[in-house]
Design an enzyme around this catalytic site. Structure first.
Site, PDB file in Angstrom:
ATOM      1  N   ASP A  22       0.787  -1.240   0.000  1.00  0.00           N
ATOM      2  CA  ASP A  22       0.000   0.000   0.000  1.00  0.00           C
ATOM      3  C   ASP A  22       0.821   1.294   0.000  1.00  0.00           C
ATOM      4  O   ASP A  22       1.817   1.382   0.717  1.00  0.00           O
ATOM      5  CB  ASP A  22      -0.854   0.097   1.264  1.00  0.00           C
ATOM      6  CG  ASP A  22      -1.567  -1.179   1.620  1.00  0.00           C
ATOM      7  OD1 ASP A  22      -1.587  -2.100   0.806  1.00  0.00           O
ATOM      8  OD2 ASP A  22      -2.113  -1.235   2.742  1.00  0.00           O
ATOM      9  N   ARG A 146      -7.272  -1.144  11.940  1.00  0.00           N
ATOM     10  CA  ARG A 146      -6.022  -0.624  11.357  1.00  0.00           C
ATOM     11  C   ARG A 146      -6.209   0.432  10.265  1.00  0.00           C
ATOM     12  O   ARG A 146      -7.306   0.744   9.851  1.00  0.00           O
ATOM     13  CB  ARG A 146      -5.194  -1.769  10.800  1.00  0.00           C
ATOM     14  CG  ARG A 146      -5.870  -2.574   9.712  1.00  0.00           C
ATOM     15  CD  ARG A 146      -4.893  -3.628   9.180  1.00  0.00           C
ATOM     16  NE  ARG A 146      -5.528  -4.500   8.204  1.00  0.00           N
ATOM     17  CZ  ARG A 146      -6.113  -5.666   8.503  1.00  0.00           C
ATOM     18  NH1 ARG A 146      -6.139  -6.089   9.755  1.00  0.00           N
ATOM     19  NH2 ARG A 146      -6.671  -6.387   7.556  1.00  0.00           N
TER      20      ARG A 146
HETATM   21  C1  FRU Z   1      -3.901  -3.559   2.792  1.00  0.00           C
HETATM   22  C2  FRU Z   1      -3.272  -4.069   4.068  1.00  0.00           C
HETATM   23  C3  FRU Z   1      -3.583  -3.143   5.229  1.00  0.00           C
HETATM   24  C4  FRU Z   1      -2.438  -3.387   6.165  1.00  0.00           C
HETATM   25  C5  FRU Z   1      -1.304  -3.608   5.217  1.00  0.00           C
HETATM   26  C6  FRU Z   1      -0.278  -4.575   5.717  1.00  0.00           C
HETATM   27  O1  FRU Z   1      -3.323  -4.045   1.634  1.00  0.00           O
HETATM   28  O2  FRU Z   1      -3.695  -5.383   4.334  1.00  0.00           O
HETATM   29  O3  FRU Z   1      -4.843  -3.332   5.813  1.00  0.00           O
HETATM   30  O4  FRU Z   1      -2.214  -2.292   7.026  1.00  0.00           O
HETATM   31  O5  FRU Z   1      -1.851  -4.062   4.001  1.00  0.00           O
HETATM   32  O6  FRU Z   1       0.863  -4.600   4.902  1.00  0.00           O
END
Ligand code: FRU
Length: 475
Positions: A22, A146
């Site tokens: 991300d 999160r």
């Molecule tokens: C989205 C995600 C988020 C998390 C991150 C972990 O792609 O799953 O929810 O914070 O990637 O790398």
């Protein structure tokens, strides 16, 4: 034999080595755009998450910076997960999720703990962690909690978080005066497993042209008709956020991009008022053949958002015209049930042209891109007259990637305007000035550089366009 940089992107942000997912902490700070990202520097696989970092003055040229956040403290022992950034006076703050495996095995069955953390920097490069500022979810049964997005509203800080209660997704809101102390406002919106997925990752809440947009990445939606073909989606709802923290939707969920690889999008507000968006140009289920070359993941091109009625549209950021090198006219005219090789070739290209529907009788017509000599490899972009859809077909795009994606063409429409960006392992198609976009990874052989126009069973009329070779910035 494959060279290790066959898939290496020329003008898309990708990790210098290792893994990226991300986009995080998108922010404009002291005259520069900063982009952070979920990063595992030690292997091309997901692992304990770090925050990678790059910055730019012009959205085109990017400078890679040292890793901004590393996991390992008690509150983020096993990962610095996704989050956002804000600027207070001359200080840059990062707000992120600290991830902790409760068992030893990194296995979700044994339990996880997620807390919201704060870090800051005065130089925009070196960050000091301040620990967890939200230590527990508001409900004991919420485990997935999160991806804090923080923004300012009426002189206070607001935070949106994605959560999962049982099998239902939730949007949670908090409020703060100082970024350190947060009050829980409540659950702004709840969804249901069957219709809304089981978890909303990476929420973003912002105002655009006077309306409120909730942008999010639901996990586990099922396909309906032509929609929701990715297991991990990315979309939005418009609505109204009230003072007490309730979000009243005014629209259904709509996908923001219709390609194969687009997830976890986030936005920033540029100094000139534009709302810019980046997404991860992959998705958890995407094939990732670049892993064999020790890297994986990329970010989409930055896009400008705007609303047309209830529809969120995206245009490539205007700064991207700086990528254009030599250009040439794209003149095809009318094809009668035939295929024609064009005198334009390349892996790094921007194409702008139109498909004339009035007078065209072909079942399908459009372009075949990144073609090998024998046409064993090709990526097709065409109008399907029966279905009345604009189609992206990557069934022969190399490395075993597959699948077709498409967007509707309105009954009254007489022409489709296309703007296409090709990089070594990606295609981003903007349809009708951003009414739709389709973003996908493709993995053709580096010698598959041809372009053909084609019309099947009838006449296809192409409106004159233009093609530019794009710069290899070796990002
Ligand atoms: C989205 C995600 C988020 C998390 C991150 C972990 O792609 O799953 O929810 O914070 O990637 O790398």
């Amino acid at each position: 034999p494959e060279r290790s940089d066959d898939y290496r992107l020329a003008y898309h942000l990708a990790p210098p080595a290792g893994w990226m997912n991300d986009p995080n902490g998108l922010v404009h700070f002291r005259g520069e755009y900063h982009v952070f990202y979920q990063h595992h520097p030690y292997s091309p696989q997901w692992g304990p998450m770090y925050w990678g970092h790059a910055k730019s003055t012009d959205l085109v040229h990017w400078e890679h910076l040292p890793i901004a956040l590393a996991p390992g403290d008690p509150y983020d022992r096993d990962g610095c997960f996704s989050g956002s950034a804000v600027v207070v006076e001359d200080t840059l703050y990062l707000i992120y999720t600290g991830h902790i495996w409760l068992g030893d095995s990194g296995n979700e069955e044994q339990g996880i703990r997620q807390v919201q953390c704060l870090a800051s920097s005065n130089d925009g490069i070196n960050f000091t962690k301040h620990g967890a500022v939200i230590e527990a979810a508001p409900h004991p049964d919420i485990v997935h909690f999160r991806d804090p997005k923080v923004w300012q509203r009426d002189g206070q800080w607001w935070m949106a978080l994605g959560a999962r209660l049982g099998d239902d997704p939730q949007l949670l809101l908090y409020r703060s005066q100082d970024l350190y102390h947060w009050d829980y406002l409540g659950c702004a919106l709840t969804g249901q497993r069957e219709t809304d997925g089981y978890m909303w990752e990476c929420p973003d809440v912002f105002t655009l042209q006077g309306r409120e947009v909730f942008l999010y990445s639901p996990q586990g939606l099922e396909p309906i008709g032509y929609e929701h073909w990715n297991r991990f989606q990315n979309g939005y709802r418009l609505g109204r956020l009230d003072e007490t923290g309730g979000f009243t939707p005014a629209t259904d969920f709509h996908e923001i991009d219709h390609g194969h690889d687009f997830y976890a999008a986030q936005t920033l507000l540029a100094p000139d008022g534009r709302r810019l968006l980046w997404a991860w140009l992959d998705m958890w289920n995407s094939p990732m053949p670049s892993q064999a070359h020790q890297w994986c993941g990329a970010l989409s091109l930055p896009r400008e958002l705007f609303l047309e009625g209830d529809q969120l549209r995206m245009r490539p950021a205007r700064e991207l015209t700086a990528l254009r090198q030599s250009g040439q006219a794209l003149t095809i005219g009318s094809l009668e049930a035939q295929s024609q090789v064009l005198d334009i070739r390349g892996a790094l290209l921007e194409l702008e042209f139109g498909l004339e529907l009035t007078g065209s009788t072909a079942e399908r017509f459009g372009l075949a891109l990144r073609c090998s000599e024998d046409r064993g490899e090709q990526t097709l972009v065409y109008f399907d007259a029966m279905a009345r859809r604009l189609v992206l077909d990557r069934q022969h795009s190399g490395a075993g990637v597959e699948g077709i994606r498409s967007v509707p063409v309105a009954p009254a429409q007489t022409r489709i305007a296309l703007r296409i960006f090709l990089d070594r392992s990606s295609i981003e198609i903007f349809v009708d000035d951003g009414a739709y976009s389709l973003s996908s990874r493709i993995y053709p052989h580096p010698d598959s550089l041809g372009i053909s126009a084609f019309a099947v069973n009838g006449r296809g009329i192409f409106k004159e366009g233009y093609a530019w070779q794009l710069a290899d910035l070796k990002l």
